[in-house]
Design a protein around this motif. Structure first.
Motif, PDB file in Angstrom:
ATOM      1  N   UNK A   1      -0.376  24.571 -20.354  1.00  0.00           N
ATOM      2  CA  UNK A   1       0.311  23.622 -19.406  1.00  0.00           C
ATOM      3  C   UNK A   1       0.137  24.040 -18.126  1.00  0.00           C
ATOM      4  N   UNK A   2      -0.086  23.330 -17.044  1.00  0.00           N
ATOM      5  CA  UNK A   2      -0.057  23.674 -15.660  1.00  0.00           C
ATOM      6  C   UNK A   2       1.398  22.877 -15.066  1.00  0.00           C
ATOM      7  N   UNK A   3       2.119  23.677 -14.498  1.00  0.00           N
ATOM      8  CA  UNK A   3       3.493  23.254 -13.705  1.00  0.00           C
ATOM      9  C   UNK A   3       3.034  23.246 -12.237  1.00  0.00           C
ATOM     10  N   UNK A   4       3.196  22.132 -11.564  1.00  0.00           N
ATOM     11  CA  UNK A   4       3.004  22.185 -10.108  1.00  0.00           C
ATOM     12  C   UNK A   4       3.562  21.134  -9.529  1.00  0.00           C
ATOM     13  N   UNK A   5       3.981  21.236  -8.295  1.00  0.00           N
ATOM     14  CA  UNK A   5       4.723  20.149  -7.588  1.00  0.00           C
ATOM     15  C   UNK A   5       5.231  19.293  -8.474  1.00  0.00           C
ATOM     16  N   UNK A   6       6.232  19.988  -9.220  1.00  0.00           N
ATOM     17  CA  UNK A   6       7.530  19.237 -10.126  1.00  0.00           C
ATOM     18  C   UNK A   6       6.951  18.409 -11.120  1.00  0.00           C
ATOM     19  N   UNK A   7       5.594  18.462 -11.550  1.00  0.00           N
ATOM     20  CA  UNK A   7       4.937  17.892 -12.698  1.00  0.00           C
ATOM     21  C   UNK A   7       4.327  18.703 -13.517  1.00  0.00           C
ATOM     22  N   UNK A   8       4.319  18.412 -14.758  1.00  0.00           N
ATOM     23  CA  UNK A   8       3.284  19.327 -15.943  1.00  0.00           C
ATOM     24  C   UNK A   8       2.382  18.549 -16.074  1.00  0.00           C
ATOM     25  N   UNK A   9       1.141  19.273 -16.563  1.00  0.00           N
ATOM     26  CA  UNK A   9      -0.096  18.646 -16.854  1.00  0.00           C
ATOM     27  C   UNK A   9      -0.768  19.753 -18.241  1.00  0.00           C
ATOM     28  N   UNK A  10      -0.682  19.023 -19.435  1.00  0.00           N
ATOM     29  CA  UNK A  10      -1.351  19.759 -20.397  1.00  0.00           C
ATOM     30  C   UNK A  10      -2.779  19.678 -20.083  1.00  0.00           C
ATOM     31  N   UNK A  11      -3.597  20.853 -20.333  1.00  0.00           N
ATOM     32  CA  UNK A  11      -5.073  20.978 -20.158  1.00  0.00           C
ATOM     33  C   UNK A  11      -5.541  21.593 -21.522  1.00  0.00           C
ATOM     34  N   UNK A  12      -6.964  21.269 -21.887  1.00  0.00           N
ATOM     35  CA  UNK A  12      -7.672  21.858 -22.860  1.00  0.00           C
ATOM     36  C   UNK A  12      -8.000  23.355 -22.449  1.00  0.00           C
ATOM     37  N   UNK A  13      -8.364  23.464 -21.078  1.00  0.00           N
ATOM     38  CA  UNK A  13      -8.736  24.761 -20.461  1.00  0.00           C
ATOM     39  C   UNK A  13      -8.109  24.868 -19.011  1.00  0.00           C
ATOM     40  N   UNK A  14      -7.730  26.134 -18.964  1.00  0.00           N
ATOM     41  CA  UNK A  14      -7.252  26.338 -17.401  1.00  0.00           C
ATOM     42  C   UNK A  14      -8.100  27.421 -16.790  1.00  0.00           C
ATOM     43  N   UNK A  15      -8.798  27.102 -15.801  1.00  0.00           N
ATOM     44  CA  UNK A  15      -9.552  28.038 -15.063  1.00  0.00           C
ATOM     45  C   UNK A  15      -8.718  28.546 -13.831  1.00  0.00           C
ATOM     46  N   UNK A  16      -8.699  29.939 -13.911  1.00  0.00           N
ATOM     47  CA  UNK A  16      -8.131  30.623 -12.922  1.00  0.00           C
ATOM     48  C   UNK A  16      -8.997  31.208 -11.836  1.00  0.00           C
TER      49      UNK A  16
END
Ligand code: RFL
Length: 390
Positions: free
Chosen positions: A138-153
């Motif tokens: 999960x990415x958390x940003x700007x007060x929201x949560x977003x589930x992802x299959x992949x996160x690219x750093x």
């Protein structure tokens, strides 16, 4: 909770190339960026694009401004002890490079991404990654949560992604020299990039445009920009680049800073569904002008792996991601260090200073007369073909 197939942290070259490739392939993604759009589009950094980078931009239809405003180069010049070596890489390996500032690359890629309807959030100062060991981080940003299959750093060396891998094995080396980097409002005094080993070490004249030029001079590690007045920088450049019959034009200084010289490589660029790309995983000394190009290659390799997984269920690209990227990274570590040591001196008081200088001169003399040695330089400098077809 909303879902994105790929969550990308960072809108630098790595994040924007990845985002645009994904969008072009119909794979949904979100990019979150800490800085403002204006800041990203003005951040002065790299300026030399390898041939594989330019070819990628052409194939993807991203190269209109690059080809119109960028300067195509066939060769470069090395100077030492009043001598000039022209290395004609166009002739040696049949490929060219382009001078096109990184902030223009970023500007173009942001514009293209947004024009295609891409989701890009600027000025996000609270990004966080959770559930790295789950199949859907999960990415958390700007007060929201977003589930992802992949996160690219893709958030550079000081981002949040590498720490999110947990403790990492890495090689980290600080070097015996740094650079004073200066951008000046003056047209170039040369048609091609010049790298020089002068009496006080490295001096470089890079090109940017017909009215702006970039210069570098060697300084001790840990030096501060306050000890470098404009006059001191110009005098170091005049001294370091000096060549009979050649003059260096000076102009108003637009910007100056100290560049830390560092080599850093993580041992593994992946943890489960979190993948590092670009400077978040590796730093090379800027001497060979490779950092941005490496970041773009990582993005291509990651895109290809994700695409194959999503369309074919094939995980081999994901599994090979880190080793594929690191193979190229280590080749470039070696090349950048080879170039760095050939063109820098050790500090005055260092016991090996004169040995190191004599060795540099031997390398430069060999480079002057050996086509084989020149070809080795050219092959590395213009960039090896991409490891994937994108
Ligand atoms: P970037 O460009 O650092 O982009 C990372 C982005 O992530 C954002 N970010 C975050 N966003 C959200 N949340 C967070 N917590 C975040 N933390 C960070 C940042 O704001 C930023 O927008 O990494 P990327 O994409 O990996 O690209 C790497 C290149 O920028 C870098 O390697 C090059 O600039 C290196 N480099 C050169 N590379 C070349 O290929 N050719 C050159 O001629 C060249 N010359 C240079 C260089 C680097 C230099 N400096 C300043 C170190 C010359 C210099 C002086």
């Amino acid at each position: 909770m909303r879902h994105s197939t790929v969550g990308i942290i960072g809108a630098g070259p790595a994040g924007l190339v990845l985002g645009n490739l994904l969008l072009g392939a119909g794979i949904d993604c979100v990019i979150i960026e800490r800085q403002s759009r204006e800041y990203c589009q003005k951040r002065v950094r790299a300026g030399l694009l390898e041939e594989p980078t330019v070819s990628l931009f052409r194939r993807q239809g991203w190269a209109d401004r690059l080809l119109a405003q960028g300067l195509e180069h066939n060769g470069t010049e090395l100077r030492y002890l009043g001598r000039r070596i022209r290395l004609d890489y166009g002739q040696l390996v049949g490929r060219t490079m382009h001078v096109y500032p990184q902030q223009e690359v970023v500007t173009d890629l942001i514009e293209i991404f947004l024009a295609k309807g891409g989701e890009l959030h600027f000025e996000v100062d609270d990004a966080a990654i959770y559930g790295v060991d789950c199949d859907r981080p999960t990415l958390r940003f700007a007060g929201q949560e977003r589930s992802c299959d992949f996160v690219a750093g893709c958030d550079g060396f000081f981002g949040i992604s590498r720490p999110a891998l947990g403790p990492v094995d890495a090689w980290d080396r600080h070097h015996e020299f740094g650079w004073v980097a200066m951008l000046a409002a003056v047209g170039p005094s040369t048609d091609e990039i010049v790298y020089a080993l002068g009496p006080d070490g490295f001096a470089g004249h890079m090109l940017r445009s017909s009215t702006v030029s970039r210069f570098y001079v060697q300084c001790p590690p840990g030096d501060v920009i306050e000890s470098w007045s404009d006059d001191r920088i110009w005098s170091a450049l005049q001294n370091g680049l000096a060549s009979p019959g050649w003059t260096l034009a000076e102009g108003p200084v637009i910007e100056k800073s100290i560049v830390d010289m560092r080599s850093y490589v993580v041992a593994d660029m992946r943890r489960n569904r979190l993948f590092l790309a670009g400077d978040s995983a590796h730093i090379v000394p800027p001497v060979g002008a490779k950092g941005m190009n490496l970041a773009i290659v990582d993005a291509c390799v990651l895109f290809d792996a994700v695409r194959r997984f999503l369309s074919l269920g094939d995980e081999t690209g994901l599994d090979a991601y880190s080793s594929t990227c690191l193979e190229r990274v280590w080749r470039i570590q070696d090349f950048s260090m080879w170039m760095a040591w050939m063109l820098h001196t050790l500090p005055e008081a260092h016991p090996d200073r004169s040995y190191s200088l004599a060795r540099s001169h031997a390398q430069l003399r060999y480079l002057e007369r050996s086509r084989a040695y020149q070809t080795q330089f050219a092959e590395n400098y213009v960039g090896f073909p991409m490891p994937v077809t994108v």
